[in-house]
Design an enzyme around this catalytic site. Structure first.
Site, PDB file in Angstrom:
ATOM      1  N   ARG A  51     -54.568  -7.483 -49.676  1.00 18.68           N
ATOM      2  CA  ARG A  51     -53.122  -7.281 -49.810  1.00 18.68           C
ATOM      3  C   ARG A  51     -52.377  -8.002 -48.703  1.00 18.68           C
ATOM      4  NH1 ARG A  51     -49.943  -1.680 -51.168  1.00 18.68           N
ATOM      5  NH2 ARG A  51     -47.811  -2.428 -50.829  1.00 18.68           N
ATOM      6  N   ILE A  93     -46.171  -5.618 -54.950  1.00 22.29           N
ATOM      7  CA  ILE A  93     -46.380  -4.191 -54.646  1.00 22.29           C
ATOM      8  C   ILE A  93     -47.096  -3.505 -55.798  1.00 22.29           C
ATOM      9  CG2 ILE A  93     -45.234  -1.989 -54.197  1.00 22.29           C
ATOM     10  CD1 ILE A  93     -43.007  -3.597 -52.805  1.00 22.29           C
ATOM     11  N   TRP A 129     -50.897  -4.394 -55.979  1.00 21.91           N
ATOM     12  CA  TRP A 129     -51.794  -3.832 -54.979  1.00 21.91           C
ATOM     13  C   TRP A 129     -51.754  -2.310 -54.899  1.00 21.91           C
ATOM     14  CZ3 TRP A 129     -55.600  -6.700 -53.626  1.00 21.91           C
ATOM     15  CH2 TRP A 129     -55.454  -8.084 -53.692  1.00 21.91           C
ATOM     16  N   GLU A 130     -50.670  -1.711 -55.345  1.00 26.53           N
ATOM     17  CA  GLU A 130     -50.645  -0.243 -55.401  1.00 26.53           C
ATOM     18  C   GLU A 130     -51.457   0.252 -56.590  1.00 26.53           C
ATOM     19  OE1 GLU A 130     -49.537   1.943 -53.326  1.00 26.53           O
ATOM     20  OE2 GLU A 130     -48.557   0.562 -51.943  1.00 26.53           O
ATOM     21  N   GLY A 131     -51.414  -0.506 -57.696  1.00 26.11           N
ATOM     22  CA  GLY A 131     -52.123  -0.095 -58.893  1.00 26.11           C
ATOM     23  C   GLY A 131     -51.323   0.912 -59.703  1.00 26.11           C
TER      24      GLY A 131
END
Length: 268
Positions: free
Chosen positions: A247, A117, A120-122
């Site tokens: 993702r 998470i 991919w959320e950054g």
């Protein structure tokens, strides 16, 4: 007299079960299901009182994931109903017999899920709009108040406090995922983490109505369902984002990684 007294008690009891609460929003939609993706059945005006028959989890609205089923047979976000409490004020819809309503599922996810998470959320140290314009901070925390004032950690966030914030957020998403899965579905901790990542990314309302959930509940092979359904969730703002394509591939890879540790319906 005894009969009258019993009748009075019964009346009081039924009144308390059907207590009415005022609507706080100007015009609040009552939907066919517990989420903003469901169709609108009717609307309530500010100050109008509604009777709540039961409550359930759904799309988070300003940090509140509870939805109230009214006597009209539709669902309204609890955020817009002045119940006097932040939690449940009546029984859960369905009598607590479905899905993860036993509350025994894993509330959080394993390290592999957290890292997926976060990747991919950054990382965002201070609040700013995400790729489709929604204000976020940390690892995908969607701001609920101006400037993300609800966040208890000091800005700018460090990667450590951002992961703490992510861990604070996850129980909302594991809860709504557990709510829509029936107890026949068996998921290990990697499968659970992958689906939680997908839920975190797409929202409880979308997950609740998804074909993916429907297929799992029908008893189809989880690896097959994940491989075929997750890639479909690649749109944001009506367009395909390569980041979402990638993702979904990462979620499928984690989902199909073998593990003997169960996460749903019972956390080991």
């Amino acid at each position: 007299m005894k009969f009258l007294a019993l009748a009075a008690c019964a009346l009081l009891s039924s009144t308390s079960l059907a207590a009415s609460y005022p609507i706080t929003g100007n015009t609040v939609n009552c939907r066919s299901g517990p989420g903003t993706s469901y169709g609108v059945k009717k609307s309530y005006k500010k100050g109008q009182k509604v009777s709540i028959s039961c409550q359930t989890l759904g799309t988070s609205v300003n940090g509140n994931s509870i939805w109230d089923k009214t006597s009209d047979g539709c669902y309204v976000a609890d955020h817009y109903v002045k119940t006097g409490k932040n939690g449940y004020v009546t029984s859960k819809c369905g009598g607590g017999s479905s899905g993860g309503s036993s509350d025994s599922h894993c509330k959080k996810v394993n390290t592999a899920g957290i890292n997926l998470i976060a990747q991919w959320e950054g990382f965002v140290a201070s609040p700013k709009p995400d790729p489709i314009g929604l204000p976020t901070v940390g690892y995908g925390h969607l701001c609920k108040k101006k400037g993300c004032a609800e966040v208890k950690y000091k800005f700018p966030l460090s990667k450590t406090t951002a992961k703490q914030l992510l861990n604070d957020d996850l129980p909302t998403y594991t809860a709504c995922l557990a709510k829509v899965l029936n107890s026949k579905v068996k998921l290990n901790d990697n499968q659970w983490a992958a689906l939680t990542s997908w839920t975190f990314n797409n929202g409880c309302g979308n997950v609740a109505t998804s074909t993916l959930v429907k297929r799992l509940n029908k008893g189809e092979n989880p690896n097959t369902v994940a491989s075929e359904e997750l890639p479909k969730w690649r749109l944001a703002g009506g367009r395909v984002l390569q980041g979402l394509v990638n993702r979904r591939k990462a979620e499928i890879k984690l989902f199909k990684t073998a593990s003997s540790k169960q996460a749903y319906p019972k956390c080991q």
